[in-house]
Write a protein that holds these residues in place. Structure first.
Motif, PDB file in Angstrom:
ATOM      1  N   VAL A  20      -4.302   3.726  -4.487  1.00  0.00           N
ATOM      2  CA  VAL A  20      -4.953   4.697  -4.549  1.00  0.00           C
ATOM      3  C   VAL A  20      -4.345   5.407  -3.556  1.00  0.00           C
ATOM      4  CG1 VAL A  20      -7.126   5.916  -4.510  1.00  0.00           C
ATOM      5  CG2 VAL A  20      -6.932   3.597  -5.530  1.00  0.00           C
ATOM      6  N   LEU A  21      -3.859   6.712  -3.842  1.00  0.00           N
ATOM      7  CA  LEU A  21      -3.262   7.461  -2.747  1.00  0.00           C
ATOM      8  C   LEU A  21      -4.099   8.548  -2.433  1.00  0.00           C
ATOM      9  CD1 LEU A  21       0.241   8.594  -5.059  1.00  0.00           C
ATOM     10  CD2 LEU A  21      -0.173   6.620  -3.055  1.00  0.00           C
ATOM     11  N   ASP A  22      -3.938   8.779  -1.022  1.00  0.00           N
ATOM     12  CA  ASP A  22      -4.977   9.744  -0.334  1.00  0.00           C
ATOM     13  C   ASP A  22      -4.731  11.221  -0.546  1.00  0.00           C
ATOM     14  OD1 ASP A  22      -6.709   9.927   1.582  1.00  0.00           O
ATOM     15  OD2 ASP A  22      -5.269  10.797   2.960  1.00  0.00           O
ATOM     16  N   VAL A  23      -5.826  11.509  -0.676  1.00  0.00           N
ATOM     17  CA  VAL A  23      -5.928  13.246  -0.756  1.00  0.00           C
ATOM     18  C   VAL A  23      -6.748  13.585   0.513  1.00  0.00           C
ATOM     19  CG1 VAL A  23      -5.413  13.323  -3.145  1.00  0.00           C
ATOM     20  CG2 VAL A  23      -7.538  13.354  -2.252  1.00  0.00           C
ATOM     21  N   ASN A  24      -6.688  14.940   0.840  1.00  0.00           N
ATOM     22  CA  ASN A  24      -7.570  15.251   2.079  1.00  0.00           C
ATOM     23  C   ASN A  24      -8.895  15.799   1.461  1.00  0.00           C
ATOM     24  OD1 ASN A  24      -7.998  16.055   4.673  1.00  0.00           O
ATOM     25  ND2 ASN A  24      -7.067  18.033   4.597  1.00  0.00           N
ATOM     26  N   ASP A  25      -9.707  14.980   1.424  1.00  0.00           N
ATOM     27  CA  ASP A  25     -11.259  15.154   0.894  1.00  0.00           C
ATOM     28  C   ASP A  25     -12.201  14.736   1.876  1.00  0.00           C
ATOM     29  OD1 ASP A  25     -10.789  12.511   0.915  1.00  0.00           O
ATOM     30  OD2 ASP A  25     -11.707  12.179  -1.014  1.00  0.00           O
ATOM     31  N   ASN A  26     -11.739  14.506   3.428  1.00  0.00           N
ATOM     32  CA  ASN A  26     -12.812  14.374   4.126  1.00  0.00           C
ATOM     33  C   ASN A  26     -12.465  15.300   5.302  1.00  0.00           C
ATOM     34  OD1 ASN A  26     -14.392  11.690   3.269  1.00  0.00           O
ATOM     35  ND2 ASN A  26     -12.131  11.348   2.974  1.00  0.00           N
ATOM     36  N   ALA A  27     -13.484  15.721   5.998  1.00  0.00           N
ATOM     37  CA  ALA A  27     -13.538  16.617   7.230  1.00  0.00           C
ATOM     38  C   ALA A  27     -13.764  15.709   8.388  1.00  0.00           C
ATOM     39  CB  ALA A  27     -14.633  17.633   7.429  1.00  0.00           C
ATOM     40  N   PRO A  28     -12.832  16.160   9.459  1.00  0.00           N
ATOM     41  CA  PRO A  28     -12.793  15.334  10.823  1.00  0.00           C
ATOM     42  C   PRO A  28     -14.207  15.625  11.469  1.00  0.00           C
ATOM     43  CG  PRO A  28     -11.586  17.256  11.148  1.00  0.00           C
ATOM     44  CD  PRO A  28     -11.736  17.346   9.692  1.00  0.00           C
ATOM     45  N   THR A  29     -14.484  14.734  12.397  1.00  0.00           N
ATOM     46  CA  THR A  29     -15.720  14.724  13.273  1.00  0.00           C
ATOM     47  C   THR A  29     -15.409  14.219  14.712  1.00  0.00           C
ATOM     48  OG1 THR A  29     -16.480  12.583  12.351  1.00  0.00           O
ATOM     49  CG2 THR A  29     -17.365  14.471  11.116  1.00  0.00           C
ATOM     50  N   PHE A  30     -16.200  14.125  15.525  1.00  0.00           N
ATOM     51  CA  PHE A  30     -16.140  13.567  16.917  1.00  0.00           C
ATOM     52  C   PHE A  30     -15.878  12.063  16.816  1.00  0.00           C
ATOM     53  CE2 PHE A  30     -18.359  17.117  19.707  1.00  0.00           C
ATOM     54  CZ  PHE A  30     -17.179  17.540  19.810  1.00  0.00           C
ATOM     55  N   ALA A  31     -14.949  11.582  17.493  1.00  0.00           N
ATOM     56  CA  ALA A  31     -14.885   9.974  17.455  1.00  0.00           C
ATOM     57  C   ALA A  31     -15.792   9.523  17.917  1.00  0.00           C
ATOM     58  CB  ALA A  31     -13.645   9.620  18.360  1.00  0.00           C
ATOM     59  N   THR A  32     -16.886  10.143  18.712  1.00  0.00           N
ATOM     60  CA  THR A  32     -18.150   9.277  18.978  1.00  0.00           C
ATOM     61  C   THR A  32     -19.152  10.277  19.565  1.00  0.00           C
ATOM     62  OG1 THR A  32     -19.195   7.705  20.736  1.00  0.00           O
ATOM     63  CG2 THR A  32     -17.493   9.234  21.495  1.00  0.00           C
ATOM     64  N   ASN A  33     -20.427   9.865  19.450  1.00  0.00           N
ATOM     65  CA  ASN A  33     -21.577  11.081  20.054  1.00  0.00           C
ATOM     66  C   ASN A  33     -21.408  11.016  21.318  1.00  0.00           C
ATOM     67  OD1 ASN A  33     -23.899  12.462  19.613  1.00  0.00           O
ATOM     68  ND2 ASN A  33     -25.240  10.716  19.757  1.00  0.00           N
ATOM     69  N   TYR A  34     -20.901  12.422  21.664  1.00  0.00           N
ATOM     70  CA  TYR A  34     -20.531  12.542  23.100  1.00  0.00           C
ATOM     71  C   TYR A  34     -21.804  13.325  23.514  1.00  0.00           C
ATOM     72  CZ  TYR A  34     -15.576  11.967  22.213  1.00  0.00           C
ATOM     73  OH  TYR A  34     -14.392  11.604  21.929  1.00  0.00           O
ATOM     74  N   GLU A  35     -22.211  12.946  24.930  1.00  0.00           N
ATOM     75  CA  GLU A  35     -23.040  13.505  25.625  1.00  0.00           C
ATOM     76  C   GLU A  35     -22.640  13.272  27.191  1.00  0.00           C
ATOM     77  OE1 GLU A  35     -28.135  12.941  26.508  1.00  0.00           O
ATOM     78  OE2 GLU A  35     -26.938  11.674  24.953  1.00  0.00           O
ATOM     79  N   THR A  36     -22.827  14.327  28.000  1.00  0.00           N
ATOM     80  CA  THR A  36     -22.191  14.433  29.228  1.00  0.00           C
ATOM     81  C   THR A  36     -23.201  15.398  30.150  1.00  0.00           C
ATOM     82  OG1 THR A  36     -20.440  14.702  30.592  1.00  0.00           O
ATOM     83  CG2 THR A  36     -20.733  16.524  28.904  1.00  0.00           C
ATOM     84  N   PHE A  37     -22.885  15.641  31.296  1.00  0.00           N
ATOM     85  CA  PHE A  37     -23.549  16.535  32.188  1.00  0.00           C
ATOM     86  C   PHE A  37     -22.816  17.250  32.958  1.00  0.00           C
ATOM     87  CE2 PHE A  37     -22.166  12.749  35.012  1.00  0.00           C
ATOM     88  CZ  PHE A  37     -22.039  13.507  36.251  1.00  0.00           C
ATOM     89  N   VAL A  38     -23.451  18.482  33.613  1.00  0.00           N
ATOM     90  CA  VAL A  38     -22.615  19.606  34.573  1.00  0.00           C
ATOM     91  C   VAL A  38     -23.425  19.498  35.681  1.00  0.00           C
ATOM     92  CG1 VAL A  38     -23.594  21.358  33.289  1.00  0.00           C
ATOM     93  CG2 VAL A  38     -21.697  21.805  34.456  1.00  0.00           C
ATOM     94  N   CYS A  39     -22.700  19.590  36.707  1.00  0.00           N
ATOM     95  CA  CYS A  39     -23.351  20.035  38.214  1.00  0.00           C
ATOM     96  C   CYS A  39     -23.885  21.368  38.343  1.00  0.00           C
ATOM     97  CB  CYS A  39     -22.524  19.687  39.267  1.00  0.00           C
ATOM     98  SG  CYS A  39     -21.909  17.490  39.203  1.00  0.00           S
ATOM     99  N   GLU A  40     -25.034  21.420  39.070  1.00  0.00           N
ATOM    100  CA  GLU A  40     -25.362  22.685  39.270  1.00  0.00           C
ATOM    101  C   GLU A  40     -24.395  23.629  40.119  1.00  0.00           C
ATOM    102  OE1 GLU A  40     -29.119  21.974  41.214  1.00  0.00           O
ATOM    103  OE2 GLU A  40     -30.426  22.150  39.104  1.00  0.00           O
ATOM    104  N   ASN A  41     -23.870  22.867  40.855  1.00  0.00           N
ATOM    105  CA  ASN A  41     -22.850  23.708  41.703  1.00  0.00           C
ATOM    106  C   ASN A  41     -21.297  23.506  40.994  1.00  0.00           C
ATOM    107  OD1 ASN A  41     -22.697  20.873  42.077  1.00  0.00           O
ATOM    108  ND2 ASN A  41     -22.197  20.981  44.297  1.00  0.00           N
ATOM    109  N   ALA A  42     -21.268  23.483  39.845  1.00  0.00           N
ATOM    110  CA  ALA A  42     -19.952  23.326  39.238  1.00  0.00           C
ATOM    111  C   ALA A  42     -19.330  24.646  39.472  1.00  0.00           C
ATOM    112  CB  ALA A  42     -19.866  23.042  37.747  1.00  0.00           C
ATOM    113  N   LYS A  43     -17.823  24.696  39.484  1.00  0.00           N
ATOM    114  CA  LYS A  43     -16.856  25.657  39.530  1.00  0.00           C
ATOM    115  C   LYS A  43     -16.718  26.287  38.030  1.00  0.00           C
ATOM    116  CE  LYS A  43     -15.179  24.257  44.033  1.00  0.00           C
ATOM    117  NZ  LYS A  43     -14.049  23.644  44.638  1.00  0.00           N
ATOM    118  N   ALA A  44     -16.068  27.453  38.101  1.00  0.00           N
ATOM    119  CA  ALA A  44     -15.667  27.935  36.822  1.00  0.00           C
ATOM    120  C   ALA A  44     -14.408  27.284  36.501  1.00  0.00           C
ATOM    121  CB  ALA A  44     -15.532  29.410  36.964  1.00  0.00           C
TER     122      ALA A  44
END
Length: 798
Positions: A482-506
């Motif tokens: 079975v040959l592939d066709v582009n019928d799926n949309a990409p998504t994040f590799a994982t469920n990303y969740e992070t933080f940012v510091c209050e004193n972060a720089k631009a």
């Protein structure tokens, strides 16, 4: 009759002893003191040397005849001492092997008799001890003596062979005189006396094939050309006779089983010159066509044969191997047979011994030849596919009933090669009924929609059967990709969740994201990342595409306030580079947290903690109360310990007593455990007159000197100076102070000190007589003392 035998045996014994003088009666004398030949033991009252008479034992007989059959006890011999005067005062005692049981002694006369019949083969001699003692006082008249009674042998044992029967083998066709085996017979009689144990061997049965050496018992072949194929086993009887084979000797026999071992003296021979086999054309490759066997009169390795094809009208069609267990030549099929192409084959087979004995080369060639005729039989064969397997491809977006490919089979028995087959799919290989096949032309088509991500390959089997004979069928594997066709949309590799510091720089990077796509394009994935259009205007974060299927999440301002907003959701659009292009929006969760200067998170907002840990508000309040209570307990404990702490010695760095404290380790070393207490410097009035010291002589020998108490000085450094002057005055007036001067504790500057010993300070009675100017030369450690005492008196007073 028994008395006659005893008389005859005694006569024989006497003749034998007369023939051997060493075995006759002998008398031995044994002295009890001094050297032999010197009998001196002292002198009498007149000075005449005294001589002690020699005494010894006498034996009248040393040998006994074994197997004595008389009714009376057999006489052994007589013991006699020189000290025996015949008055009955001497008693003879016999000890040792058999004393009292086998041998008895007359205590008065010393005569020894044997009480039982003795067997030399059980025990050849006995060691005994004899002594003479006084009958009344029981004192020994002679030292204990040792003598041996030897049992005289008679021929009462026949020779016995070590084995019965013996097993031996000898090669067939051996030359005359070839050694076969050596037999051994053992006679228990005394081999050192007479011919009782001298054995002679002879052959009773086995002539004229074998002979035996009369002295050694070695059996040899006596007849040439003994053929194993004529007679293989022989029984030989050997006799062993003692007394050197003379008449009256005893004899024993044994049987020797001799087998002629095989040698390769016979060539292999085919029983026929022509063999014929019939084989169906449907035989599988590697199957057996037939077996042939040549006969060989030899056995074992000498009968092993090797077969090979030396001629064939079908090269490579057949092969021949040897079955080692049956020594047959098995003909195997190496190429498929076709009755329509060739119906008969002819082979030339040669057989030869594997192990040939060079000694029998003259007997002729050890090989033979035969002709093999193989006839091919026609069979009704099942359909034959054009290929051994089929590989087909179809796109996963193909519509139902789309033709994937086709298979083709024909009937090999039909000369016209017309397609008269019916095709079906083996449903055991297609349980979900994804495919089907046209029964007439073999076209394979789809029945359901395909999904490459669910199954990339489908392996099915197609069966072809004849219309006229449905029992004849064949199958072929079909592999569908079975040959592939582009019928799926990409998504994040994982469920990303992070933080940012209050004193972060631009423009600070806070997270790297990547994507995944179940599709597999030929050129590989090419993902692009961007911020969702609906969040571009009011975005607090930006997305930078790294062009390597990853992206960075960056801050867009220099600070964040967790009280205003503690959680941000950043929508990121991910697109692939295939046609048709597929894209999706994935959300990244960013929480605002308090961080240190290095950017490490210290505390996050309660909402974040609650979301991560899953605790309720009440649980968080309880945890905080426990933490506060623990902190209060720790603070109270520290405060209590601080109040118990002693008052520090050092109040200010400007205090002159800091110098004394700084050098409080300049005392008398580890052994000076009674060093001066620094508290005395601060309060000279607190000196204890009665304190026992280790660096002074005890008061029991020298009464203590009364030390006047000086009034405290108003000067800040006066108490130290007055204390030192007081100590100097006390030591000057104390005759026992010099080597116990406690000032030595403060005069030792340790190893490597830049200052010399303080012992150079001479004892003075007044402060004005001491010069402290040299303190400025002792280095920075004594700068304080130099400033205090090294100046003029006017400076010190001021």
């Amino acid at each position: 009759m028994d008395r006659r035998k005893v008389c005859v045996l005694m006569v024989l014994w006497a003749v034998a002893h007369l023939s051997f003088p060493g075995y006759g009666l002998r008398a031995l004398r044994r002295t009890t003191g001094g050297r032999r030949g010197s009998g001196l033991t002292g002198q009498d009252a007149n000075g005449v040397p005294l001589r002690r008479s020699k005494r010894g034992w006498m034996w009248n007989q040393f040998f006994l005849l074994e197997e004595y059959t008389g009714t009376d006890m057999q006489y052994v011999g007589k013991l006699h001492s020189d000290g025996d005067r015949g008055d009955g005062s001497v008693r003879y005692v016999l000890t040792g092997e058999g004393a009292g049981t086998l041998f008895k002694i007359d205590e008065k006369s010393g005569d020894i008799h044997a009480t039982k019949r003795l067997d030399r083969e059980e025990k050849a001699y006995y060691i005994l001890h004899a002594k003479a003692v006084n009958q009344f006082t029981n004192e020994a008249l002679e030292g204990e003596s040792e003598f041996i009674i030897k049992i005289h042998d008679i021929n009462d044992n026949e020779p016995r062979f070590t084995k019965d029967p013996y097993m031996a083998s000898v090669p067939e066709m051996s030359d005359v005189g070839t050694s076969v085996i050596q037999v051994t017979a053992i006679d228990a009689d005394d081999a050192t006396y007479g011919n009782s144990a001298r054995v002679v061997y002879s052959i009773l049965e086995g002539q004229p094939y074998f002979s035996v050496d009369p002295e050694t018992g070695l059996i040899k072949t006596a007849l040439p050309g003994m053929d194993r194929e004529v007679k293989e086993h022989y029984q030989v009887v050997i006799q062993a006779k003692d007394m050197a084979g003379q008449m009256g000797g005893l004899s024993g026999t044994t049987t020797v089983s001799i087998t002629l071992s095989d040698v390769n003296d016979n060539p292999p021979r085919f029983t026929k010159t022509l063999y014929e086999f019939r084989v169906p054309e449907s035989n599988e490759l590697g199957s057996s066509v037939g077996a042939i066997r040549a006969m060989d009169a030899d056995i074992g390795p000498n009968a092993e044969m090797d077969y090979r094809i030396i001629g064939s009208d079908g090269p490579g069609m057949f092969d021949v191997t040897t079955n080692r267990s049956t020594q047959e030549g098995v003909i195997l099929l190496r190429k498929p047979l076709d009755f329509e192409k060739k119906r008969q084959y002819s082979l030339r087979i040669q057989v030869e011994n594997s192990h040939i004995n060079p000694h029998f080369y003259s007997s002729g060639p050890f090989r033979d030849e035969a002709t093999i005729k193989i006839v091919v039989e026609d069979v009704d064969e099942p359909p034959l596919f054009e290929r051994a397997s089929y590989i087909m491809e179809v796109k996963e977006d193909a519509a139902r009933n789309t033709i994937v490919g086709s298979v083709s089979a024909s009937d090999p028995d039909d000369k016209r090669n017309v397609l008269l087959c019916r095709y079906t799919i083996d449903r055991r290989t297609d349980m979900d009924r994804v495919f089907n096949i046209h029964a007439g032309n073999g076209s394979v088509f789809t029945l359901r929609d395909l999904d490459r991500e669910e199954s990339a390959w489908h392996n099915i089997s197609v069966i072809a059967t004849e219309f006229n004979n449905p029992r004849l069928m064949s199958r072929v594997p079909v592999y569908i990709r079975v040959l592939d066709v582009n019928d799926n949309a990409p998504t994040f590799a994982t469920n990303y969740e992070t933080f940012v510091c209050e004193n972060a720089k631009a423009n600070q990077r806070i997270q790297t994201v990547s994507a995944t796509d179940p599709d597999e394009p030929l050129g590989g994935h090419r993902f692009t990342f961007s911020l969702a259009p609906e969040a571009a205007g009011k975005a607090n974060f930006s997305v930078r595409d790294n062009k390597d299927n990853t992206a960075w999440i960056l801050t867009r301002r220099s600070s964040y306030n967790s009280l205003q907003k503690s959680v941000y959701h950043v929508p990121v659009v991910i697109s692939d580079g295939e046609y048709p292009m597929q894209s999706s929006t994935s959300t990244l969760t960013i929480r605002v947290c308090t961080c240190d200067r290095e950017g490490n998170m210290k505390l996050c907002n309660p909402e974040a903690l609650t979301a991560r840990v899953g605790l309720s508000t009440g649980a968080l309040v309880a945890i905080l109360l426990c933490v506060i209570i623990l902190l209060i307990i720790v603070v109270l404990f520290a405060a209590l310990r601080r109040q118990r702490k002693k008052e520090p010695l050092i109040i200010s760095k400007e205090d002159v007593r800091d110098n004394v404290v700084s050098y409080n380790d300049e005392g008398g070393g580890e052994e000076d455990t009674q060093a001066f207490d620094i508290g005395t410097l601060r309060n000279p009035e607190a000196i204890e007159d009665s304190k026992q010291r280790r660096d002074i002589i005890p008061e029991t020998f020298y009464p203590p000197v009364r030390r006047p108490v000086l009034p405290p000085s108003r000067d800040n450094n006066g108490d130290v100076r007055d204390f030192i002057n007081q100590r100097l005055q006390e030591n000057d007036s104390d005759p026992t102070a010099p080597p116990y001067d406690s000032l030595a504790t403060y005069a030792y500057e340790g190893n490597g000190s830049v200052a010399e010993s303080l012992s150079s300070l001479e004892s003075v009675t007044t402060e004005g007589d001491q010069d402290y100017n040299y303190l400025s030369e002792w280095g920075p450690r004594f700068k304080k003392l130099a400033d205090m005492y090294g100046g003029d008196d006017s400076d010190r007073d001021s």
